[in-house]
Scaffold this motif. Structure first.
Motif, mmCIF file in Angstrom:
data_model
loop_
_atom_site.group_PDB
_atom_site.id
_atom_site.type_symbol
_atom_site.label_atom_id
_atom_site.label_comp_id
_atom_site.label_asym_id
_atom_site.label_seq_id
_atom_site.Cartn_x
_atom_site.Cartn_y
_atom_site.Cartn_z
ATOM 1 N N ALA A 151 6.186 2.649 -11.522
ATOM 2 C CA ALA A 151 6.203 3.995 -12.113
ATOM 3 C C ALA A 151 6.178 3.852 -13.629
ATOM 4 C CB ALA A 151 7.448 4.766 -11.683
ATOM 5 N N ALA A 152 5.494 4.758 -14.290
ATOM 6 C CA ALA A 152 5.509 4.797 -15.749
ATOM 7 C C ALA A 152 6.784 5.495 -16.207
ATOM 8 C CB ALA A 152 4.281 5.533 -16.284
ATOM 9 N N VAL A 153 7.527 4.865 -17.106
ATOM 10 C CA VAL A 153 8.800 5.431 -17.555
ATOM 11 C C VAL A 153 8.848 5.502 -19.071
ATOM 12 C CG1 VAL A 153 10.066 4.644 -15.528
ATOM 13 C CG2 VAL A 153 9.948 3.175 -17.535
ATOM 14 N N ARG A 154 9.678 6.395 -19.552
ATOM 15 C CA ARG A 154 9.966 6.509 -20.984
ATOM 16 C C ARG A 154 11.472 6.566 -21.158
ATOM 17 N NH1 ARG A 154 5.761 7.497 -24.345
ATOM 18 N NH2 ARG A 154 3.752 8.022 -23.370
ATOM 19 N N ALA A 155 11.938 5.897 -22.162
ATOM 20 C CA ALA A 155 13.376 5.872 -22.442
ATOM 21 C C ALA A 155 13.591 6.203 -23.908
ATOM 22 C CB ALA A 155 13.963 4.502 -22.120
ATOM 23 N N ARG A 156 14.797 6.620 -24.225
ATOM 24 C CA ARG A 156 15.185 6.916 -25.605
ATOM 25 C C ARG A 156 16.395 6.056 -25.948
ATOM 26 N NH1 ARG A 156 12.448 9.101 -29.587
ATOM 27 N NH2 ARG A 156 11.702 10.715 -28.135
ATOM 28 N N LEU A 157 16.327 5.362 -27.073
ATOM 29 C CA LEU A 157 17.456 4.582 -27.554
ATOM 30 C C LEU A 157 18.210 5.389 -28.596
ATOM 31 C CD1 LEU A 157 15.881 1.015 -27.922
ATOM 32 C CD2 LEU A 157 16.911 2.101 -25.925
ATOM 33 N N VAL A 158 19.517 5.352 -28.518
ATOM 34 C CA VAL A 158 20.354 6.100 -29.453
ATOM 35 C C VAL A 158 21.333 5.136 -30.117
ATOM 36 C CG1 VAL A 158 20.157 8.269 -28.194
ATOM 37 C CG2 VAL A 158 21.994 6.694 -27.622
ATOM 38 N N ARG A 159 21.704 5.440 -31.353
ATOM 39 C CA ARG A 159 22.636 4.599 -32.097
ATOM 40 C C ARG A 159 24.064 4.909 -31.667
ATOM 41 N NH1 ARG A 159 22.935 -0.081 -34.642
ATOM 42 N NH2 ARG A 159 21.051 0.332 -35.869
ATOM 43 N N GLY A 160 24.763 3.901 -31.191
ATOM 44 C CA GLY A 160 26.157 4.044 -30.806
ATOM 45 C C GLY A 160 27.070 3.336 -31.786
ATOM 46 N N ASP A 161 28.361 3.303 -31.460
ATOM 47 C CA ASP A 161 29.338 2.667 -32.345
ATOM 48 C C ASP A 161 29.053 1.184 -32.525
ATOM 49 O OD1 ASP A 161 30.591 5.065 -32.637
ATOM 50 O OD2 ASP A 161 32.202 4.647 -31.210
ATOM 51 N N ASP A 162 28.548 0.553 -31.464
ATOM 52 C CA ASP A 162 28.360 -0.898 -31.497
ATOM 53 C C ASP A 162 26.893 -1.308 -31.476
ATOM 54 O OD1 ASP A 162 31.175 -1.356 -31.418
ATOM 55 O OD2 ASP A 162 31.128 -0.880 -29.277
ATOM 56 N N GLY A 163 26.025 -0.414 -31.884
ATOM 57 C CA GLY A 163 24.602 -0.747 -31.906
ATOM 58 C C GLY A 163 23.807 0.203 -31.032
ATOM 59 N N TRP A 164 22.629 -0.219 -30.645
ATOM 60 C CA TRP A 164 21.743 0.640 -29.866
ATOM 61 C C TRP A 164 22.228 0.764 -28.427
ATOM 62 C CZ3 TRP A 164 18.776 3.640 -32.461
ATOM 63 C CH2 TRP A 164 18.283 3.230 -33.697
ATOM 64 N N GLU A 165 22.085 1.983 -27.890
ATOM 65 C CA GLU A 165 22.449 2.263 -26.509
ATOM 66 C C GLU A 165 21.268 2.923 -25.809
ATOM 67 O OE1 GLU A 165 25.873 4.739 -26.698
ATOM 68 O OE2 GLU A 165 27.201 3.156 -27.452
ATOM 69 N N LEU A 166 21.229 2.794 -24.487
ATOM 70 C CA LEU A 166 20.164 3.391 -23.701
ATOM 71 C C LEU A 166 20.488 4.850 -23.429
ATOM 72 C CD1 LEU A 166 17.508 2.828 -22.170
ATOM 73 C CD2 LEU A 166 18.889 2.293 -20.161
ATOM 74 N N GLY A 167 19.578 5.741 -23.850
ATOM 75 C CA GLY A 167 19.756 7.168 -23.614
ATOM 76 C C GLY A 167 19.006 7.618 -22.372
ATOM 77 N N ALA A 168 18.314 8.724 -22.479
ATOM 78 C CA ALA A 168 17.615 9.301 -21.337
ATOM 79 C C ALA A 168 16.501 8.378 -20.862
ATOM 80 C CB ALA A 168 17.037 10.659 -21.710
ATOM 81 N N LEU A 169 16.325 8.314 -19.546
ATOM 82 C CA LEU A 169 15.272 7.524 -18.917
ATOM 83 C C LEU A 169 14.471 8.460 -18.026
ATOM 84 C CD1 LEU A 169 14.136 4.639 -18.511
ATOM 85 C CD2 LEU A 169 15.713 4.392 -16.597
ATOM 86 N N ASP A 170 13.224 8.717 -18.402
ATOM 87 C CA ASP A 170 12.387 9.679 -17.677
ATOM 88 C C ASP A 170 11.327 8.958 -16.859
ATOM 89 O OD1 ASP A 170 13.687 11.889 -18.820
ATOM 90 O OD2 ASP A 170 12.435 11.760 -20.608
ATOM 91 N N GLY A 171 11.022 9.514 -15.680
ATOM 92 C CA GLY A 171 9.964 8.974 -14.841
ATOM 93 C C GLY A 171 10.438 7.934 -13.854
ATOM 94 N N ALA A 172 11.735 7.729 -13.755
ATOM 95 C CA ALA A 172 12.265 6.658 -12.902
ATOM 96 C C ALA A 172 13.077 7.193 -11.738
ATOM 97 C CB ALA A 172 13.121 5.716 -13.751
ATOM 98 N N VAL A 173 12.802 8.413 -11.272
ATOM 99 C CA VAL A 173 13.597 8.998 -10.191
ATOM 100 C C VAL A 173 13.402 8.194 -8.907
ATOM 101 C CG1 VAL A 173 13.987 11.050 -8.788
ATOM 102 C CG2 VAL A 173 13.460 11.281 -11.219
#
Length: 430
Positions: free
Chosen positions: A98-120
């Protein structure tokens, strides 16, 4: 919490230092702190790998028999990640992509994985009960919460097979029939198409169309018109082989079919699994699909309905009724080959299009034999380098393939089909 305290102390120290410097006639102000670097591919890969490890330990995924969940990162643009998901449950012969898109967000300790679309996946929709068979697992999705739409959203249904106890009973019925029918359905596909497709196809039974729309990435209106769908990205896996395909059955619709109808529906979708798993051709210079949609759908129905024991005129009723209605209005009654738009429509237009596709392919099979129609499909689905039809504009390529496989040009195939319809399919059986 500790990270915030450290930053607060640093800010306080900076403020006191600046005040002291101002009192003494001071130095130049401190330079701005460096901006955080944009995430790299390595950041995305690390976070997605951690997500995979966590998912493999989750109860819902474990109940479904999850064995592989991995995202191959294809690019990072700012904080947006593009990738291809590969997932496989126990009993599946190939990973499903499946084709997926994800969003990385800045957290307290560095980058974190945010929303992941297309992976239901099935376990994202509710509890899953897996039942193994000799031809692949049947996954019954029982939605979370109180919703009847198969999404766990809490939305209320409009009654019928998708609601409450009736909905659960319908899903149980469809799942039980699928588990019983799957090995024999695979054998029917083998008899027509051949056995060169991966064994082990997961059949996912969902209560209602909303869940199917999420799994298949379909428009809800389109999903509401379907009894079933074949789900999976047409893509090559890391080993170069085509990715696998899953079958999704919509219980609220399949439960309304006869037992023979449910068997035919499952077989139809397995034909798509087999043909897609062995296809190597790519769209032509004009962007046309290598295999016209009418042939893909008509061939799947032809294989699924052979020896079904239902009169051909009944199976083709939507088309025959439409032709009769046109004749009564004095409109041209000559049937047209269904277009891609026809076969992705909804309502009566979709029913007419499927009937047209089935009768067109079956007419060709009656004239030249089912093996010849199979050869036509294979010739168009296979890349020239692998022995398939050579590159050419779509109409020319189709005509050449018909002559090679059926012994008749495309125009003659269509004329024979129209004559069969004009004769009301007399002699087609059962």
């Amino acid at each position: 919490m500790a990270g915030r305290a450290v930053r607060r102390r640093a800010l306080l120290a900076g403020a006191l230092g600046a005040a002291a410097a101002g009192a003494s006639g001071g130095c130049r102000p401190a330079p701005d702190a460096p901006r955080a670097a944009a995430p790299a591919v390595a950041d995305a890969e690390r976070l997605l790998a951690a997500r995979a490890r966590a998912l493999l330990r989750e109860r819902g995924a474990a109940a479904a028999g999850l064995r592989v969940w991995a995202v191959d990162v294809e690019g990072v643009d700012g904080t947006a990640v593009r990738g291809r998901l590969r997932a496989r449950v126990a009993g599946e012969g190939r990973e499903v992509a499946a084709a997926v898109r994800a969003r990385l967000v800045r957290g307290d300790d560095g980058w974190e994985l945010g929303a992941l679309d297309g992976a239901v996946q099935p376990w994202d929709l509710g509890d899953v009960r897996a039942q193994p068979t000799g031809a692949g697992p049947v996954l019954l999705v029982r939605p979370d919460g109180t919703g009847s739409d198969g999404t766990g959203s809490g939305a209320t249904g409009s009654g019928g097979a998708g609601s409450g106890g009736a909905g659960r009973a319908a899903a149980e019925l469809v799942a039980a029939d699928a588990a019983e029918d799957l090995p024999a359905a695979a054998a029917r596909v083998d008899a027509a198409w051949g056995a060169d497709w991966p064994r082990g196809t997961a059949v996912v039974v969902v209560p209602a169309a909303a869940a199917a729309a999420r799994l298949a990435g379909l428009n809800p209106a389109r999903a509401a018109a379907l009894d079933a769908a074949a789900v999976g990205l047409d893509a090559a896996l890391p080993d170069g082989a085509p990715a696998g395909v899953r079958v999704v059955l919509v219980a609220e619709r399949c439960a309304r079919l006869t037992r023979a109808g449910r068997t035919a529906t499952l077989t139809h979708e397995l034909v798509h699994v087999a043909t897609r798993a062995t296809a190597t051709a790519r769209p032509g210079p004009d962007g046309a699909r290598p295999v016209p949609r009418w042939l893909a759908e008509g061939y799947a129905d032809h294989v699924a309905r052979r020896d079904l024991g239902v009169p051909a005129a009944l199976l083709a009723a939507p088309l025959l009724d439409e032709l009769d209605a046109r004749a009564a209005r004095g409109a041209p009654a000559e049937p047209a080959v269904p277009s891609d738009a026809d076969l992705t429509a909804t309502g009566p237009r979709l029913q007419v299009a499927y009937a047209a596709a089935w009768t067109l392919v079956t007419s060709a099979a009656r004239a030249a034999g089912t093996p010849a129609v199979t050869a036509l499909h294979r010739r168009l689905a296979t890349a020239p380098a692998d022995g398939g039809e050579g590159p050419a504009p779509a109409a020319q390529r189709l005509d050449a393939a018909c002559r090679a496989a059926l012994g008749a040009g495309w125009e003659e195939v269509v004329r024979t089909w129209r004559a069969d319809l004009a004769g009301r399919l007399v002699g087609w059986g059962p």
